[in-house]
Design an enzyme around this catalytic site. Structure first.
Site, PDB file in Angstrom:
ATOM      1  N   ARG A   1     -11.477 -11.829   6.682  1.00 50.48           N
ATOM      2  CA  ARG A   1     -10.068 -12.681   6.513  1.00 50.48           C
ATOM      3  C   ARG A   1     -10.346 -13.207   5.206  1.00 50.48           C
ATOM      4  O   ARG A   1      -9.153 -13.816   4.691  1.00 50.48           O
ATOM      5  CB  ARG A   1      -8.933 -12.602   7.009  1.00 50.48           C
ATOM      6  CG  ARG A   1      -8.086 -11.891   8.132  1.00 50.48           C
ATOM      7  CD  ARG A   1      -6.763 -12.284   8.770  1.00 50.48           C
ATOM      8  NE  ARG A   1      -6.783 -11.171  10.240  1.00 50.48           N
ATOM      9  CZ  ARG A   1      -6.108  -9.859   9.700  1.00 50.48           C
ATOM     10  NH1 ARG A   1      -5.306  -9.466   8.276  1.00 50.48           N
ATOM     11  NH2 ARG A   1      -5.657  -9.267  10.264  1.00 50.48           N
TER      12      ARG A   1
ATOM     13  N   ASP B   1       1.188  -1.430  -0.148  1.00 55.78           N
ATOM     14  CA  ASP B   1      -0.012  -0.123   0.805  1.00 55.78           C
ATOM     15  C   ASP B   1       1.319   1.208   0.204  1.00 55.78           C
ATOM     16  O   ASP B   1       1.505   1.879  -0.884  1.00 55.78           O
ATOM     17  CB  ASP B   1      -1.041   0.120   1.786  1.00 55.78           C
ATOM     18  CG  ASP B   1      -1.867   1.356   1.421  1.00 55.78           C
ATOM     19  OD1 ASP B   1      -1.907   1.901   0.717  1.00 55.78           O
ATOM     20  OD2 ASP B   1      -2.627   1.207   2.186  1.00 55.78           O
TER      21      ASP B   1
ATOM     22  N   LYS C   1      -0.476  -1.829  -4.323  1.00 52.94           N
ATOM     23  CA  LYS C   1      -2.219  -0.225  -4.609  1.00 52.94           C
ATOM     24  C   LYS C   1      -0.865   0.434  -5.015  1.00 52.94           C
ATOM     25  O   LYS C   1      -0.494   1.156  -4.066  1.00 52.94           O
ATOM     26  CB  LYS C   1      -2.865   0.031  -3.168  1.00 52.94           C
ATOM     27  CG  LYS C   1      -3.506   0.427  -3.417  1.00 52.94           C
ATOM     28  CD  LYS C   1      -3.998   1.161  -2.072  1.00 52.94           C
ATOM     29  CE  LYS C   1      -5.132   0.111  -0.963  1.00 52.94           C
ATOM     30  NZ  LYS C   1      -5.952   0.257  -0.193  1.00 52.94           N
TER      31      LYS C   1
HETATM   32  C1  PRP Z   1      -0.769  -5.083   5.473  1.00 49.57           C
HETATM   33  C2  PRP Z   1      -1.042  -5.759   4.783  1.00 49.57           C
HETATM   34  C3  PRP Z   1       0.931  -5.102   4.713  1.00 49.57           C
HETATM   35  C4  PRP Z   1       0.775  -3.746   4.525  1.00 49.57           C
HETATM   36  C5  PRP Z   1       0.858  -2.710   3.520  1.00 49.57           C
HETATM   37  O1  PRP Z   1      -0.666  -5.653   7.344  1.00 49.57           O
HETATM   38  O2  PRP Z   1      -0.671  -7.090   4.752  1.00 49.57           O
HETATM   39  O3  PRP Z   1       1.539  -5.888   5.180  1.00 49.57           O
HETATM   40  O4  PRP Z   1      -0.652  -3.877   5.567  1.00 49.57           O
HETATM   41  O5  PRP Z   1       0.740  -1.626   3.471  1.00 49.57           O
HETATM   42  P1  PRP Z   1       1.642  -0.737   3.386  1.00 49.57           P
HETATM   43  O6  PRP Z   1       2.074  -0.512   2.446  1.00 49.57           O
HETATM   44  O7  PRP Z   1       1.182   0.858   3.690  1.00 49.57           O
HETATM   45  O8  PRP Z   1       2.272  -0.868   4.692  1.00 49.57           O
HETATM   46  P2  PRP Z   1      -1.337  -4.786   8.312  1.00 49.57           P
HETATM   47  O9  PRP Z   1      -0.563  -3.839   8.653  1.00 49.57           O
HETATM   48  O10 PRP Z   1      -2.705  -4.426   8.536  1.00 49.57           O
HETATM   49  O11 PRP Z   1      -1.221  -6.108   8.783  1.00 49.57           O
HETATM   50  P3  PRP Z   1      -2.203  -7.402   9.319  1.00 49.57           P
HETATM   51  O12 PRP Z   1      -1.217  -7.613   8.014  1.00 49.57           O
HETATM   52  O13 PRP Z   1      -1.730  -8.250  10.794  1.00 49.57           O
HETATM   53  O14 PRP Z   1      -3.383  -7.095   8.591  1.00 49.57           O
END
Ligand code: PRP
Length: 178
Positions: A166, A104, A132
Site C-alpha cells: 500500500r 472496480d 476500472k
Molecule cells: C477496494 C477499493 C474499493 C473496492 C472497489 O477495497 O478500496 O473499496 O475494492 O471494488 P469494487 O468496485 O469491485 O467493489 P477492498 O475491498 O479491496 O478493501 P481495502 O480497501 O481495505 O483493501
C-alpha cells in the site's frame, strides 16, 4: 501468500498522481465553495489518496471514515459488502463526497452510497482516483475520476497485494508469474 519478489510495472507515476490530484482538488474547490462539505474515506485503500487530496483542497471540509469488508481474498471481485466501521459524524443535510481509491465492479460503492443516503445528506457525490470501467457489474459512475484504467490488477498508492505494498508512491500493474 508470499508477497516478496512479486513483479509489477508502473502504470501511473507519482508525478502524474500528484498533478491529477491537484486538478481534482481545484474542481472540488470550485463545486463545493460555501457548502458544508464532508469527505468520507472508504478504508482501507483510499487513505493514501485522501491524505494527499485533502491537503490540496483550499475550501473548509471535515473528514470521516467508513470501512467496508468485501468478498475479496483474491485478485478478482465478486460478492457481498458489509460495513465494518461506521461513521462518527452526523451527515444529515450535509454535502458528502465519498473518497475512493478505485471503483472496480462498483459493488462496494453502490452499497456505500445507498447506506449513506439513509442518513439524509444534502447530496452525495463520488471521487475516485481510479476507475476500472470495464469491470463494472452495477451501473454506478463517479462524479470525479482521476484515471480510467484497464481491467488489470493494480497495487500501490493505498491499494494492496494481499495487504502489502500500500505504501508504494505510484500505481503499478501486477505481473502474474508465467
Ligand atoms: C477496494 C477499493 C474499493 C473496492 C472497489 O477495497 O478500496 O473499496 O475494492 O471494488 P469494487 O468496485 O469491485 O467493489 P477492498 O475491498 O479491496 O478493501 P481495502 O480497501 O481495505 O483493501
Amino acid at each position: 501468500m508470499d508477497t516478496h519478489d512479486i513483479s509489477w510495472q508502473v502504470m501511473i507515476s507519482e508525478e502524474d498522481i500528484q498533478r491529477r490530484t491537484r486538478e481534482l482538488a481545484r474542481m472540488v474547490d470550485a463545486d463545493f465553495q460555501g457548502k458544508d462539505l464532508i469527505l468520507i474515506c472508504n478504508l482501507k485503500g483510499a487513505f493514501v489518496f485522501l491524505a494527499d487530496f485533502c491537503r490540496e483542497l483550499t475550501i473548509l471540509h471535515e473528514i470521516d471514515f467508513i470501512a467496508t469488508s468485501s468478498y475479496k481474498g483474491t485478485t478478482s471481485s465478486s460478492g457481498v459488502v458489509r460495513i465494518v466501521k461506521d461513521l462518527k459524524s452526523d451527515i444529515n443535510e450535509r454535502h458528502v463526497l465519498i473518497v475512493e481509491d478505485i471503483v472496480d465492479s462498483g459493488l462496494t460503492l453502490d452499497y456505500v452510497r445507498r447506506y449513506l443516503s439513509l442518513h439524509n445528506p444534502a447530496s452525495i457525490q463520488i471521487l475516485t482516483l481510479l476507475d476500472k470501467r470495464e469491470a463494472r457489474k452495477v451501473a454506478i459512475e463517479a462524479d470525479y475520476v482521476g484515471f480510467v484504467i484497464p481491467d488489470k490488477f493494480v497495487l500501490g498508492y493505498g491499494l494492496d497485494f494481499f495487504e502489502h505494498y500500500r505504501n508504494l508512491r505510484f500505481i503499478a500493474e501486477y505481473i502474474s508469474p508465467e
